[in-house]
Design an enzyme around this catalytic site. Structure first.
Site, PDB file in Angstrom:
ATOM      1  N   SER A 111      35.150  46.034  33.728  1.00  0.00           N
ATOM      2  CA  SER A 111      34.126  44.989  33.653  1.00  0.00           C
ATOM      3  C   SER A 111      34.000  44.441  32.233  1.00  0.00           C
ATOM      4  CB  SER A 111      32.781  45.589  34.077  1.00  0.00           C
ATOM      5  OG  SER A 111      31.720  44.730  33.706  1.00  0.00           O
ATOM      6  N   TYR A 134      33.190  38.056  32.981  1.00  0.00           N
ATOM      7  CA  TYR A 134      31.910  37.343  33.042  1.00  0.00           C
ATOM      8  C   TYR A 134      31.963  36.350  31.901  1.00  0.00           C
ATOM      9  CZ  TYR A 134      29.306  40.410  36.262  1.00  0.00           C
ATOM     10  OH  TYR A 134      28.843  41.083  37.356  1.00  0.00           O
ATOM     11  N   THR A 160      34.528  36.743  38.137  1.00  0.00           N
ATOM     12  CA  THR A 160      33.456  37.024  39.106  1.00  0.00           C
ATOM     13  C   THR A 160      32.620  35.777  39.290  1.00  0.00           C
ATOM     14  OG1 THR A 160      33.432  39.369  38.600  1.00  0.00           O
ATOM     15  CG2 THR A 160      31.428  38.477  39.568  1.00  0.00           C
ATOM     16  N   LYS A 222      36.751  36.815  42.260  1.00  0.00           N
ATOM     17  CA  LYS A 222      35.994  37.915  42.869  1.00  0.00           C
ATOM     18  C   LYS A 222      34.606  37.431  43.279  1.00  0.00           C
ATOM     19  CE  LYS A 222      34.221  42.572  41.911  1.00  0.00           C
ATOM     20  NZ  LYS A 222      32.772  42.481  41.833  1.00  0.00           N
ATOM     21  N   HIS A 246      29.310  41.717  45.831  1.00  0.00           N
ATOM     22  CA  HIS A 246      28.842  42.467  44.669  1.00  0.00           C
ATOM     23  C   HIS A 246      28.146  43.761  45.111  1.00  0.00           C
ATOM     24  CE1 HIS A 246      28.658  41.178  40.321  1.00  0.00           C
ATOM     25  NE2 HIS A 246      27.986  42.302  40.219  1.00  0.00           N
TER      26      HIS A 246
HETATM   27  C1  LIG Z   1      26.632  49.945  38.943  1.00  0.00           C
HETATM   28  C2  LIG Z   1      27.422  48.722  39.321  1.00  0.00           C
HETATM   29  C3  LIG Z   1      27.754  47.800  38.340  1.00  0.00           C
HETATM   30  C4  LIG Z   1      28.516  46.680  38.686  1.00  0.00           C
HETATM   31  N1  LIG Z   1      28.899  45.815  37.691  1.00  0.00           N
HETATM   32  C5  LIG Z   1      29.766  44.804  37.993  1.00  0.00           C
HETATM   33  C6  LIG Z   1      30.313  44.003  36.955  1.00  0.00           C
HETATM   34  O1  LIG Z   1      30.041  44.223  35.777  1.00  0.00           O
HETATM   35  N2  LIG Z   1      31.160  43.002  37.318  1.00  0.00           N
HETATM   36  C7  LIG Z   1      31.485  42.754  38.628  1.00  0.00           C
HETATM   37  O2  LIG Z   1      32.265  41.832  38.911  1.00  0.00           O
HETATM   38  N3  LIG Z   1      30.993  43.514  39.621  1.00  0.00           N
HETATM   39  C8  LIG Z   1      30.151  44.540  39.340  1.00  0.00           C
HETATM   40  N4  LIG Z   1      29.692  45.335  40.340  1.00  0.00           N
HETATM   41  C9  LIG Z   1      30.122  45.098  41.733  1.00  0.00           C
HETATM   42  C10 LIG Z   1      31.404  45.888  42.040  1.00  0.00           C
HETATM   43  O3  LIG Z   1      32.495  45.369  41.337  1.00  0.00           O
HETATM   44  C11 LIG Z   1      31.738  45.849  43.529  1.00  0.00           C
HETATM   45  O4  LIG Z   1      31.834  44.500  43.943  1.00  0.00           O
HETATM   46  C12 LIG Z   1      30.747  46.579  44.423  1.00  0.00           C
HETATM   47  O5  LIG Z   1      30.233  47.734  43.784  1.00  0.00           O
HETATM   48  C13 LIG Z   1      31.426  46.986  45.726  1.00  0.00           C
HETATM   49  O6  LIG Z   1      30.537  47.554  46.640  1.00  0.00           O
HETATM   50  P1  LIG Z   1      30.314  49.138  46.795  1.00  0.00           P
HETATM   51  O7  LIG Z   1      29.537  49.574  45.598  1.00  0.00           O
HETATM   52  O8  LIG Z   1      29.541  49.249  48.056  1.00  0.00           O
HETATM   53  O9  LIG Z   1      31.662  49.803  46.863  1.00  0.00           O
HETATM   54  C14 LIG Z   1      28.906  46.473  40.027  1.00  0.00           C
HETATM   55  C15 LIG Z   1      28.553  47.404  40.999  1.00  0.00           C
HETATM   56  C16 LIG Z   1      27.827  48.514  40.660  1.00  0.00           C
HETATM   57  C17 LIG Z   1      27.491  49.517  41.749  1.00  0.00           C
END
Ligand SMILES: Cc1cc2nc3c(=O)[nH]c(=O)nc-3n(C[C@H](O)[C@H](O)[C@H](O)COP(=O)(O)O)c2cc1C
Length: 353
Positions: A111, A134, A160, A222, A246
């Site tokens: 990330s 981002y 994203t 994404k 997300h």
């Molecule tokens: C704690 C956390 C932080 C996240 N931070 C980002 C991020 O910085 N950038 C991003 O594109 N997605 C972020 N996401 C989304 C994840 O990339 C992903 O799309 C999502 O967690 C998938 O679903 P799941 O947690 O049910 O497996 C984050 C998810 C979580 C749980």
């Protein structure tokens, strides 16, 4: 010391250990969703809308879970999604997640919201890395970051696009807890995100075109949540359509990603690769997504729980357990290769559990 394989024999055990290790603030940050958390719940529940059409007597003594993603070999069709502020979950944060992915023969998506520099993660990694963008600054900022990530050896750029506005995660809001930006060394010099993510809100397909022109790396978008946008990705030369809401952290009442896979894969028709995330916590979930047309899935929370439970070893154990479950699901549905499964392997069913 109990070996991690004995300590954790199911993902639920890992989840419980993560919860025990984390403060309520960090647990809720890592596991919560936006507003009513309907998207969060639906991501998991929609998995039950599909059942298998199992085949028997097909010699499944050898099962092959290897595939490729954007030309890179994967030992299993499960990658670790980009997640911000991983230092909150474990002192080794992204370094541990990158190591876990490499150890299991898969890819770590880093990330932008990382406490470590891309070069530091690349130095610690033992497998391929993809950089999640981002976008905050102007073109000069983005171009400098792209050059830097390319030089560090990253193998793809994921823009994203589901964060035009930051979702209201009420578990965090009610605790007056805002971990955003705390850790990102790449966003230094910008105002905290709370004061306005103007650049993220103003993104358009022109920015996708600009990225495509400006980086030599494969481009992933994404956060695609409609068939129409998947088609636009292809028209704009995007290399991978990443279906995601997300993890239910952004739009409430978003479609469950698993339910979009078949239509998106059909619309894309092989002109881009399709990956999906959101609620993947079982080998059967993974097999369903592959059957519906995804090249691979990403896991977010499941990997984060592994990290919080036991660092790199915990995250690797999550991948190992999902891999085991995937192989069992393949054997019991009569499938020997993840590359040969198709829509005939699943059918829609009432969610009667
Ligand atoms: C704690 C956390 C932080 C996240 N931070 C980002 C991020 O910085 N950038 C991003 O594109 N997605 C972020 N996401 C989304 C994840 O990339 C992903 O799309 C999502 O967690 C998938 O679903 P799941 O947690 O049910 O497996 C984050 C998810 C979580 C749980």
């Amino acid at each position: 010391m109990v070996a991690v394989e004995q300590q954790f024999v199911t993902l639920n055990e890992i989840r419980r250990a993560a919860r025990a290790n984390l403060s309520p603030e960090v647990w809720d940050y890592a596991s919560g969703g936006a507003e009513t958390e309907t998207s969060l719940r639906r991501n998991r529940r929609a998995m039950s809308n599909y059942v298998f059409v199992p085949r028997v007597l097909r010699d499944v003594s050898h099962i092959d879970t290897t595939t490729t993603f954007l030309g890179m070999p994967l030992a299993l069709p499960i990658m670790i999604a980009p997640m911000g502020s991983m230092f909150l979950l474990h002192p080794d944060g992204d370094l541990a997640l990158a190591r876990a992915a490499g150890q299991m023969g898969t890819i770590y998506w880093l990330s932008t919201m990382t406490r470590w520099l891309p070069e530091e993660v690349a130095a610690a990694a033992t497998g391929p890395l993809i950089f999640q963008l981002y976008w905050r600054g102007d073109h000069a900022w983005a171009e400098a970051l792209l050059r830097r990530v390319e030089a560090a050896g990253f193998r793809g750029i994921a823009l994203t696009v589901d964060t035009a506005a930051y979702g209201r995660r009420e578990r965090d809001i009610e605790k007056r807890y805002d971990p955003r930006g705390q850790g990102s060394r790449l966003w230094q010099g910008f105002p905290p995100p709370l004061q306005g993510d103007a650049r993220m809100a103003s993104l358009t397909w022109d920015d996708v075109d600009w990225l495509k022109r400006t980086t030599r790396l494969p481009l992933i978008v994404k956060g695609i949540q409609s068939v129409e946008d998947a088609r636009l990705c292809v028209e704009h030369g995007v290399d991978c359509v990443y279906i995601s809401n997300h993890g239910g952290r952004q739009l409430d009442y978003a479609p469950a990603p698993i339910e979009l896979v078949a239509e998106v894969a059909e619309a894309v028709a092989g002109r881009a690769e399709v990956v999906v995330d959101g609620g993947f916590q079982r080998g059967t979930d993974v097999l369903k997504a592959l059957a519906l047309g995804a090249r691979a899935v990403c896991i977010g929370k499941a990997a984060a729980w592994g990290l919080a439970a036991a660092g790199a070893e915990g995250a690797a154990r999550v991948l190992e357990l999902l891999h085991l479950e995937l192989r069992i699901a393949m054997a019991n549905t009569g499938q020997t290769s993840v590359r040969e499964v198709g829509p005939w392997l699943v059918r829609r069913a009432c969610a009667c559990e």
